[in-house]
Write an enzyme that holds these catalytic residues in place. Sequence first.
Site, short mmCIF file in Angstrom:
data_model
loop_
_atom_site.label_atom_id
_atom_site.label_comp_id
_atom_site.label_asym_id
_atom_site.label_seq_id
_atom_site.Cartn_x
_atom_site.Cartn_y
_atom_site.Cartn_z
N GLU A 1 6.30 2.62 9.16
CA GLU A 1 6.13 3.92 8.52
C GLU A 1 7.46 4.48 8.01
O GLU A 1 7.54 5.01 6.91
CB GLU A 1 5.49 4.89 9.52
CG GLU A 1 5.39 6.31 9.00
CD GLU A 1 4.74 7.26 10.00
OE1 GLU A 1 4.37 6.82 11.11
OE2 GLU A 1 4.60 8.45 9.66
N GLU B 1 -0.53 17.61 16.31
CA GLU B 1 -0.82 17.49 14.88
C GLU B 1 -2.29 17.79 14.57
O GLU B 1 -2.96 17.06 13.85
CB GLU B 1 -0.43 16.09 14.38
CG GLU B 1 1.05 15.80 14.57
CD GLU B 1 1.52 14.47 14.01
OE1 GLU B 1 0.71 13.54 13.91
OE2 GLU B 1 2.71 14.38 13.67
N ASP C 1 10.19 10.52 16.18
CA ASP C 1 9.04 9.85 15.59
C ASP C 1 9.43 8.54 14.91
O ASP C 1 9.41 8.47 13.69
CB ASP C 1 8.38 10.79 14.58
CG ASP C 1 6.98 10.35 14.22
OD1 ASP C 1 6.51 9.37 14.80
OD2 ASP C 1 6.36 11.00 13.35
#
Length: 735
Positions: A424, A322, A396
Amino acid sequence: MSIITIDFANDTSIRPATLLTTGRVLVLLLYLMVPFRLQADDGYELWLKYTRIADPTAAASYRRQLQGWRVVSEGATAEVARTELRRALPGLFGKTIPEAANGVNHQLVIGTSQSPLLASLQHTVVGLAPDGFVITHTRIQGKESIAIVSATETGMLYGVFHFLRLLQTGQPLAEVSSAPKTKVRILNHWDNLDRTVERGYAGFSLWDWHKLPGYIDPRYTDYARANASIGINGTVLTNVNANALVLTPMYLEKVKALADVFRPYGIRVYLTARFSAPMELGNLPTADPLNKAVRAWWQDKIREIYTYIPDFGGFTVKANSEGQPGPQNYGRTHADGANMLAEALQPYHGIVMWRAFVYDHQVPEDRTRQAYNEFKPLDGKFLPNVMVQVKNGPLDFQPREPFHPLFGAMPATALLPEFQLTQEYLGFATHLFYQAPLFKECLDADTYARGKGSPVSRVIDGTLDQHTLTGMAGVANIGNDRNWCGHPLAQANWYAFGRLAWDHQLSPSAVADEWIRMTLHQDAVVVQTIRAMLLATRETTVRYMTPLGLHHIMGWNHHYGPAPWIKDKERADWTSVYYHRADAQGIGFDRSSRGSNALGQYHPPVQALYNDLQQCPESYLLWFHHVPWSHTMRSGRTLWDELCYTYQQGVDSVAWMQTRWKTLHGKVDDALHTQVTALLAVQHQEATWWRDACLLYFQQFSKQPLPTGIPKPARTLEDYQRLEFPYAPGIRPKW
Ligand code: GCW
């Protein structure tokens, strides 16, 4: 309840005799109030509230065995143990239990096995893993005693917390021998130096960098107490999307101040290392890990860090992921990068936790296969003080993922599993989601690496491949909110993480039970009600967010709410359509041998379990298969109808949680009840939003009506698609 205090001493109209009587009355009143809470429960005390033991018989029995206590070791950790007992025992019993320096009959004696008084117990701790402890009934200097003993000071402190847990949860004071199953039990804070927290939903960072090192917030001590009480022994202070500045002297002073606070609690401090730091801080033209000057820079830097923090734990590194810099920028491997740091840390016994969360959108390959492709060939190439840190699943932190295929694929490498306590993808700090069942599902999954009976837990506790460097990492859900974790019940995830890192064999139900009793209430019905709610939350959320194996269909970037329509972004592997692949025929990502063959990365018995569409457990169906809308499910319904009903079940389960919680009105703290009631209402609203937005969107492909019993969505698909959340929490503010 609030109390009004009157300053009698300054009130001259009150004569001394009256003052005395009034003062006494006040003292008496205060005494009578001890068992009750003096103020609303704001959650700050976590599971260390030490409220009065409710059952008088249990309390009396404990008291008989506890006529006095003493800590017979010296040092900072012994002092921490004393302070905790001085705080806890009066709370639990409503009166002080004397510290009996010279011993009394029925005493509690605490110390390390080196203390002369406990020498006869040395054999009980021999062979226990480091920081293990024993609680045993014995005679010391002729006196009936309960001894808490460990070979280490930290183990002694863990024993004290365990003993207090027994009292808090009403368990018998039986013999205990307990030792951690993993070595590095560590929180990862994704905290930035500006105090924002990446994917943090509980306020700003705890670390008040600006005021450090001059001002030491007492909260740092409470953070350390909480961690020590559940066996957490490490903390990575900074975000894996790292800022090299933390390695400069100005920040190292601050890090040192935190390390000094944490040390007596057995907690080591770690930092994230930005791979390009030698360029950013050292002005070198490269960060190539094989370059001499770069290596020397890191060696110097690491030497410098240890002058500030002699027990510095080491680094967590996110590299070539990322947008983060890494060894591949120079044509080197992850092992080259990790080993360069590991070599420099090795003389100080520091470690490197090198993350395997890597994927590249330039690579035309199923994203879930990429970490394995990258790391599997490096097995055996890492130095012994490197751990490869692997997320629980290959994508993820989704509400449900299969276990990561690297577990069981790198026998020669120490693997550190990473769980995400911050929610998240699990409803932020608004949704109630107790994660222990999620952790356990991964830990219990059988990798078949050495045949049946090779669960992830045995990969990571080192018993499968004889590793001694073992651990468990959790991305912290902690911020500076008064209650630490945002949702008042989200502390249960911090607690459960610590407990399972210590002993992965504990059940989610037992852990929930402990946490509720210590934190909320001791009444059996209350405990049962809340435990049932907590245990239902995981499956509930999977149903209303990502049922039947769906994944990654959340809002763009901030990840808030449903957005299965996300497409055409700069990276396909950040869109939703990449993952659900809905079309006129069906839905789901074919990862079987006929598709991306991500399944091929698992051992054959695991492949056999999932590869056949007809056999595949339905909870993973759309993770591994592209399934026709008309496919008949085990219920006899078509896939489309099942999808609709599962979303509905998710919404209904939240409604069920609301009714359960309602029954606790008047039984738990009022403020807490009100807050959780409101949050459950939001959760219900958002579950409904997920259901409606997803079904309307997928209906475009299935072209089938909503089956009977599924309410008509309140808004149109376009309405849902238009929603924007410019200030959703957890992402870095743009300025
Ligand atoms: O889950 C993703 C998050 C990123 C995070 C990344 C990672 C810290 O969306 O915010 O970056 O994972 O784990 O590195």
